[in-house]
Design an enzyme around this catalytic site. Structure first.
Site, PDB file in Angstrom:
ATOM      1  N   LYS A  22      34.961  18.068  45.131  1.00  0.00           N
ATOM      2  CA  LYS A  22      36.376  18.076  44.712  1.00  0.00           C
ATOM      3  C   LYS A  22      37.064  16.805  45.221  1.00  0.00           C
ATOM      4  CE  LYS A  22      39.443  20.418  47.287  1.00  0.00           C
ATOM      5  NZ  LYS A  22      40.609  19.615  47.736  1.00  0.00           N
ATOM      6  N   ASN A  23      36.802  16.451  46.489  1.00  0.00           N
ATOM      7  CA  ASN A  23      37.541  15.345  47.106  1.00  0.00           C
ATOM      8  C   ASN A  23      37.016  13.969  46.726  1.00  0.00           C
ATOM      9  OD1 ASN A  23      39.136  17.288  48.169  1.00  0.00           O
ATOM     10  ND2 ASN A  23      38.299  17.187  50.240  1.00  0.00           N
ATOM     11  N   CYS A 115      52.088  21.436  52.123  1.00  0.00           N
ATOM     12  CA  CYS A 115      51.144  22.415  51.572  1.00  0.00           C
ATOM     13  C   CYS A 115      50.871  23.429  52.684  1.00  0.00           C
ATOM     14  CB  CYS A 115      49.876  21.720  51.125  1.00  0.00           C
ATOM     15  SG  CYS A 115      48.801  21.310  52.493  1.00  0.00           S
ATOM     16  N   ARG A 120      52.698  17.082  54.695  1.00  0.00           N
ATOM     17  CA  ARG A 120      51.666  16.119  54.287  1.00  0.00           C
ATOM     18  C   ARG A 120      52.373  14.786  54.000  1.00  0.00           C
ATOM     19  NH1 ARG A 120      47.106  19.075  52.561  1.00  0.00           N
ATOM     20  NH2 ARG A 120      45.966  17.140  52.434  1.00  0.00           N
ATOM     21  N   ASP A 305      37.889  20.343  57.351  1.00  0.00           N
ATOM     22  CA  ASP A 305      37.731  21.328  56.275  1.00  0.00           C
ATOM     23  C   ASP A 305      36.622  22.328  56.567  1.00  0.00           C
ATOM     24  OD1 ASP A 305      38.372  18.847  53.682  1.00  0.00           O
ATOM     25  OD2 ASP A 305      39.698  19.971  55.016  1.00  0.00           O
TER      26      ASP A 305
HETATM   27  C1  EPZ Z   1      41.967  14.477  52.414  1.00  0.00           C
HETATM   28  O1  EPZ Z   1      43.335  14.836  52.543  1.00  0.00           O
HETATM   29  C2  EPZ Z   1      41.279  15.707  51.815  1.00  0.00           C
HETATM   30  N1  EPZ Z   1      41.857  16.007  50.506  1.00  0.00           N
HETATM   31  C3  EPZ Z   1      41.467  16.904  52.748  1.00  0.00           C
HETATM   32  O2  EPZ Z   1      40.757  18.011  52.180  1.00  0.00           O
HETATM   33  C4  EPZ Z   1      40.846  16.560  54.102  1.00  0.00           C
HETATM   34  O3  EPZ Z   1      41.053  17.636  54.982  1.00  0.00           O
HETATM   35  C5  EPZ Z   1      41.524  15.292  54.651  1.00  0.00           C
HETATM   36  O4  EPZ Z   1      41.381  14.215  53.699  1.00  0.00           O
HETATM   37  C6  EPZ Z   1      40.920  14.858  55.965  1.00  0.00           C
HETATM   38  O5  EPZ Z   1      39.563  14.629  55.803  1.00  0.00           O
HETATM   39  C7  EPZ Z   1      41.431  15.306  49.425  1.00  0.00           C
HETATM   40  O6  EPZ Z   1      40.616  14.413  49.531  1.00  0.00           O
HETATM   41  C8  EPZ Z   1      42.022  15.691  48.108  1.00  0.00           C
HETATM   42  P1  EPZ Z   1      44.592  12.222  55.299  1.00  0.00           P
HETATM   43  P2  EPZ Z   1      44.442  13.678  52.846  1.00  0.00           P
HETATM   44  O7  EPZ Z   1      45.470  11.294  54.537  1.00  0.00           O
HETATM   45  O8  EPZ Z   1      44.103  12.465  52.090  1.00  0.00           O
HETATM   46  C9  EPZ Z   1      48.359  12.299  58.207  1.00  0.00           C
HETATM   47  C10 EPZ Z   1      40.505  20.198  51.375  1.00  0.00           C
HETATM   48  O9  EPZ Z   1      40.556  21.316  51.920  1.00  0.00           O
HETATM   49  N2  EPZ Z   1      48.958  11.323  57.275  1.00  0.00           N
HETATM   50  O10 EPZ Z   1      43.347  11.703  55.927  1.00  0.00           O
HETATM   51  O11 EPZ Z   1      45.787  14.273  52.678  1.00  0.00           O
HETATM   52  C11 EPZ Z   1      48.335  13.697  57.590  1.00  0.00           C
HETATM   53  O12 EPZ Z   1      49.554  14.350  57.814  1.00  0.00           O
HETATM   54  C12 EPZ Z   1      41.525  19.138  51.740  1.00  0.00           C
HETATM   55  O13 EPZ Z   1      39.650  19.849  50.525  1.00  0.00           O
HETATM   56  C13 EPZ Z   1      50.149  10.712  57.622  1.00  0.00           C
HETATM   57  O14 EPZ Z   1      50.710  10.967  58.674  1.00  0.00           O
HETATM   58  O15 EPZ Z   1      44.171  13.461  54.401  1.00  0.00           O
HETATM   59  C14 EPZ Z   1      47.218  14.379  58.305  1.00  0.00           C
HETATM   60  O16 EPZ Z   1      47.689  14.857  59.551  1.00  0.00           O
HETATM   61  C15 EPZ Z   1      42.530  19.610  52.781  1.00  0.00           C
HETATM   62  N3  EPZ Z   1      50.713   9.822  56.745  1.00  0.00           N
HETATM   63  C16 EPZ Z   1      46.234  13.245  58.568  1.00  0.00           C
HETATM   64  O17 EPZ Z   1      46.980  12.010  58.412  1.00  0.00           O
HETATM   65  C17 EPZ Z   1      50.120   9.529  55.534  1.00  0.00           C
HETATM   66  O18 EPZ Z   1      50.673   8.688  54.777  1.00  0.00           O
HETATM   67  C18 EPZ Z   1      45.053  13.278  57.596  1.00  0.00           C
HETATM   68  O19 EPZ Z   1      45.521  12.963  56.356  1.00  0.00           O
HETATM   69  C19 EPZ Z   1      48.910  10.171  55.202  1.00  0.00           C
HETATM   70  C20 EPZ Z   1      48.340  11.063  56.087  1.00  0.00           C
END
Ligand code: EPZ
Length: 433
Positions: A22-23, A115, A120, A305
């Protein structure tokens, strides 16, 4: 509303094949805006994938599915804004931002909102695009972006290896003027898959050994055919299902190298695991031992995850295990539901202390999020008696035919009621038939 009904205690045994990730498919669908025509193989039919396809169709693209193969044509793509209702369907829709600005020089989206896992934020996405020459105005929940001189290559260092921000930068940089170098980029396998797809379209992306990424901007991208890599989180979820039932499982078309941090813990707990390049075998006899502690971190660390499925396994392991979540604020949202099945879990901020029990008892529980819902299924497979798991729409976002695969492995699990997307299919079939 759709539920799963599970009668626990059945040992899982057999072979299954894992669907595409999915990701990986979600950012690649966004990136497909830069290519005239894409054929994506091994794409799972998930509600999040359908949401991404609805966004592409709203923008004017045409999409079609033949089994697990998706065809996307962007010739009719003329819109550069995504309405709120489509942005809110799926949190990761923000990954369309870089692609739309790259194609049109402008974009208008709404904030994807929070979410189930908590807020997020998208500050890293926006600040990175600003470094690439995008002027951004946020007003009334809308994000207005324009790149008057087009996207410019830049040197960017992320304070945190954000997966989504890395993806947005990668996509925006492909046809930017000049070179973009990204330091402290996310290293998840899905990033590599996105780069492989974009390079197949003619981009010039290099993932370097030090974790940085260099992108030479090219004029335009061409057509491509790409096979989506297997879903590593789905794989570890099924391994947890096999382990909690004392079963014996073989997973094919999977890449064990992508989830070593998880299989290492499963072996520590007493599972016997044998890996081949594209296959993994798990057998689990006798009681499981609680792992010492599990701390989530960006790849190649223990993936956030996978926390919920593994936590369910630990609720019936011998001893106490400690989980430390470092990525999301509300990763433990499903814990109160798990406690209804007799799990003994104490929460202290981003730490969960799990005291293993002899067994869980079936109960009526409700999914709170995608991976928490999957964790509930893992627990119900071993719980004594009947469990009803409500709100499975969360699970259908990220697992294709979960109940069918588990039944084929010997589980007693059925779906009651139809999910919204399944009703649409039926409606569609009635129209079409
Ligand atoms: C991706 O989410 C995945 N989703 C998530 O999977 C996964 O848990 C996550 O990466 C971490 O591996 C998809 O790929 C669609 P991040 P993403 O940006 O991109 C903070 C699932 O269950 N952050 O690495 O949203 C954020 O709040 C999903 O399949 C900021 O602060 O993850 C979080 O605490 C859930 N500012 C951390 O970084 C930003 O601009 C991780 O976020 C962006 C993120």
């Amino acid at each position: 509303m759709a539920n799963y009904v599970v009668h626990g205690g059945k040992r899982l045994e057999g072979i299954l094949r894992i669907h595409g990730a999915k990701n990986a498919v979600l950012p690649i669908l966004a990136a497909s805006l830069l290519s005239e025509e894409s054929v994506l193989e091994n794409c799972p039919d998930l509600t999040d994938v359908r949401s991404a396809l609805r966004i592409l169709e709203h923008l004017g693209c045409t999409t079609s599915r033949r089994g697990s193969e998706l065809h996307i044509s962007t010739q009719g793509c003329t819109r550069w804004s995504i309405p709120d209702h489509l942005m809110r369907e799926m949190r990761s829709s923000i990954v369309f931002l870089g692609a739309i600005v790259a194609r049109f020089g402008k974009a208008q989206l709404t904030h994807p909102g929070g979410c189930e896992l908590g807020p997020r934020p998208i500050d890293l996405h926006l600040s990175s695009l600003e470094k690439m020459g995008v002027q951004i105005q946020e007003e009334g929940g809308y994000i207005h972006c324009v790149a008057p001189e087009g996207l410019q290559g830049a040197t960017i260092t992320l304070p945190f290896p954000s997966v989504g921000a890395t993806e947005n930068i990668l996509i925006a940089a492909c046809t930017a003027h000049g070179t973009t170098t990204l330091f402290n980029a996310a290293r998840e396998p899905e990033i590599q898959d996105l780069a492989d797809y974009l390079n197949a379209c003619g981009a010039s992306i290099q993932l370097r050994a030090d974790g940085s990424i260099q992108v030479q901007g090219v004029k335009r991208l061409g057509r491509a055919r790409h096979r989506i890599l297997p879903d590593r989180i789905a794989a570890v979820t099924y391994l947890c299902c096999g382990a909690i039932t004392g079963g014996s499982l073989t997973i094919e078309d999977t890449l064990p190298d992508h989830y070593r941090a998880v299989t290492q813990v499963l072996e520590e707990m007493g599972c016997r695991i044998y890996c081949e390049p594209h296959r993994i075998h798990l057998t689990c006899q006798g009681a499981l031992q609680a792992p010492a502690s599990v701390r989530t971190s960006p790849y190649p660390g223990f993936p956030t995850d996978a926390l919920a499925p593994l936590m369910s396994l630990c609720t019936v392991a011998r001893g106490t295990s400690i989980f430390v979540e470092t990525i999301f604020q509300s990763r433990f949202k499903h814990v109160p539901e798990l406690s209804r099945m007799g799990a003994k879990i104490r929460l202290e901020g981003n730490v969960a202390v799990v005291e293993g029990q002899e067994a869980l008892t079936g109960a009526s529980v409700c999914c709170t999020d995608l991976r928490g819902g999957a964790g509930m299924v893992v627990a119900a497979l071993a719980a004594r008696g009947r469990s009803t798991i409500a709100e499975i729409s969360h699970i259908l976002r990220g697992y294709e035919h979960l109940d069918r695969h588990l039944r084929q492995l010997g589980a007693d699990i059925v779906q009651e009621g139809k999910d919204v997307e399944q009703k649409k299919d039926e409606g569609y079939e009635q129209e079409g038939s």
